[in-house]
Design a protein around this motif. Structure first.
Motif, PDB file in Angstrom:
ATOM      1  N   GLN A 110       0.831  -1.204   0.000  1.00 49.03           N
ATOM      2  CA  GLN A 110       0.000   0.000   0.000  1.00 49.03           C
ATOM      3  C   GLN A 110       0.868   1.257   0.000  1.00 49.03           C
ATOM      4  O   GLN A 110       0.570   2.226  -0.693  1.00 49.03           O
ATOM      5  CB  GLN A 110      -0.930  -0.011   1.214  1.00 49.03           C
ATOM      6  CG  GLN A 110      -1.971   1.070   1.194  1.00 49.03           C
ATOM      7  CD  GLN A 110      -2.926   0.952   2.379  1.00 49.03           C
ATOM      8  OE1 GLN A 110      -2.714   0.167   3.296  1.00 49.03           O
ATOM      9  NE2 GLN A 110      -3.976   1.749   2.343  1.00 49.03           N
ATOM     10  N   ALA A 111       1.955   1.225   0.762  1.00 52.54           N
ATOM     11  CA  ALA A 111       2.833   2.396   0.820  1.00 52.54           C
ATOM     12  C   ALA A 111       3.587   2.582  -0.496  1.00 52.54           C
ATOM     13  O   ALA A 111       3.869   3.716  -0.914  1.00 52.54           O
ATOM     14  CB  ALA A 111       3.821   2.247   1.976  1.00 52.54           C
ATOM     15  N   LEU A 112       3.927   1.522  -1.161  1.00 50.42           N
ATOM     16  CA  LEU A 112       4.694   1.607  -2.405  1.00 50.42           C
ATOM     17  C   LEU A 112       3.824   1.848  -3.640  1.00 50.42           C
ATOM     18  O   LEU A 112       4.341   2.184  -4.712  1.00 50.42           O
ATOM     19  CB  LEU A 112       5.536   0.349  -2.611  1.00 50.42           C
ATOM     20  CG  LEU A 112       6.693   0.143  -1.634  1.00 50.42           C
ATOM     21  CD1 LEU A 112       7.396  -1.169  -1.934  1.00 50.42           C
ATOM     22  CD2 LEU A 112       7.668   1.298  -1.696  1.00 50.42           C
ATOM     23  N   ALA A 113       2.521   1.667  -3.522  1.00 48.44           N
ATOM     24  CA  ALA A 113       1.625   1.825  -4.668  1.00 48.44           C
ATOM     25  C   ALA A 113       1.762   3.205  -5.319  1.00 48.44           C
ATOM     26  O   ALA A 113       1.924   3.296  -6.554  1.00 48.44           O
ATOM     27  CB  ALA A 113       0.190   1.534  -4.262  1.00 48.44           C
ATOM     28  N   ARG A 116       5.074   3.379  -7.181  1.00 45.14           N
ATOM     29  CA  ARG A 116       5.063   2.580  -8.410  1.00 45.14           C
ATOM     30  C   ARG A 116       4.326   3.334  -9.511  1.00 45.14           C
ATOM     31  O   ARG A 116       4.715   3.298 -10.678  1.00 45.14           O
ATOM     32  CB  ARG A 116       4.404   1.233  -8.161  1.00 45.14           C
ATOM     33  CG  ARG A 116       5.296   0.287  -7.429  1.00 45.14           C
ATOM     34  CD  ARG A 116       4.906  -1.158  -7.703  1.00 45.14           C
ATOM     35  NE  ARG A 116       5.897  -2.005  -7.069  1.00 45.14           N
ATOM     36  CZ  ARG A 116       5.701  -2.716  -5.984  1.00 45.14           C
ATOM     37  NH1 ARG A 116       4.525  -2.714  -5.408  1.00 45.14           N
ATOM     38  NH2 ARG A 116       6.673  -3.433  -5.471  1.00 45.14           N
ATOM     39  N   GLU A 117       3.257   3.988  -9.137  1.00 46.93           N
ATOM     40  CA  GLU A 117       2.491   4.775 -10.116  1.00 46.93           C
ATOM     41  C   GLU A 117       3.354   5.888 -10.688  1.00 46.93           C
ATOM     42  O   GLU A 117       3.396   6.095 -11.916  1.00 46.93           O
ATOM     43  CB  GLU A 117       1.235   5.337  -9.439  1.00 46.93           C
ATOM     44  CG  GLU A 117       0.287   6.010 -10.391  1.00 46.93           C
ATOM     45  CD  GLU A 117      -0.947   6.530  -9.676  1.00 46.93           C
ATOM     46  OE1 GLU A 117      -1.502   7.518 -10.164  1.00 46.93           O
ATOM     47  OE2 GLU A 117      -1.350   5.953  -8.654  1.00 46.93           O
ATOM     48  N   ILE A 118       4.094   6.563  -9.822  1.00 47.10           N
ATOM     49  CA  ILE A 118       4.985   7.651 -10.280  1.00 47.10           C
ATOM     50  C   ILE A 118       6.087   7.070 -11.169  1.00 47.10           C
ATOM     51  O   ILE A 118       6.408   7.641 -12.231  1.00 47.10           O
ATOM     52  CB  ILE A 118       5.583   8.406  -9.072  1.00 47.10           C
ATOM     53  CG1 ILE A 118       4.483   9.172  -8.325  1.00 47.10           C
ATOM     54  CG2 ILE A 118       6.707   9.331  -9.508  1.00 47.10           C
ATOM     55  CD1 ILE A 118       4.919   9.776  -7.020  1.00 47.10           C
ATOM     56  N   ALA A 119       6.655   5.940 -10.757  1.00 42.34           N
ATOM     57  CA  ALA A 119       7.729   5.326 -11.539  1.00 42.34           C
ATOM     58  C   ALA A 119       7.219   4.893 -12.908  1.00 42.34           C
ATOM     59  O   ALA A 119       7.908   5.051 -13.926  1.00 42.34           O
ATOM     60  CB  ALA A 119       8.318   4.145 -10.784  1.00 42.34           C
TER      61      ALA A 119
END
Length: 135
Positions: A110-113, A116-119
């Motif tokens: 949840q924190a990395l979502a 990941r979207e930005i990346a």
């Protein structure tokens, strides 16, 4: 029909034709002998039974089973309780660790979502800006 020889039959098994009310001295003596024999046999059987009963009474009683003392029982109970506690503690600890690991993975996802979207957007934009890429 019985195949027992007459000599081996008792007075109660053998049937003989007798007149009713036969009070001849020989018949009275025979009846008296038969009654005495029956009483003697009954007395022998009673004596044998009494002897067997006395032998059973006089026999040494079986030794009492060796039951654990109260202190030993208390120690056994405590050991069983401790084993149960340890097994339950370990099972609870293992279940808790697995649940915490699952929750930590979910929280990390949840924190990395957003990252990941930005990346993904950055990768998409850089791919569009490369030379030779058509827009």
């Amino acid at each position: 029909m019985s195949n027992i020889p007459k000599e081996k039959q008792t007075a109660y098994q053998r049937w003989e034709l007798q007149s009713f009310g036969d009070s001849r001295p020989s018949m009275l003596a025979q009846r008296e002998r038969e009654e005495q024999q029956a009483r003697a046999i009954a007395a022998e059987e009673a004596a044998a039974l009494a002897e067997v009963e006395q032998a059973q009474y006089d026999a040494e009683p079986a030794p009492a089973p060796d039951y654990p003392r109260e202190e030993e029982l208390a120690a056994i109970r405590e050991e069983a309780r401790q084993q149960g506690y340890d097994a339950g503690f370990k099972a609870g600890h293992d279940d808790g660790a697995a649940q915490a690991l699952d929750e930590a993975r979910a929280a990390t996802e949840q924190a990395l979502a957003p990252l990941r979207e930005i990346a993904d957007k950055l990768q998409h934009r850089t791919a569009r800006c490369r030379p030779g890429h058509q827009q």
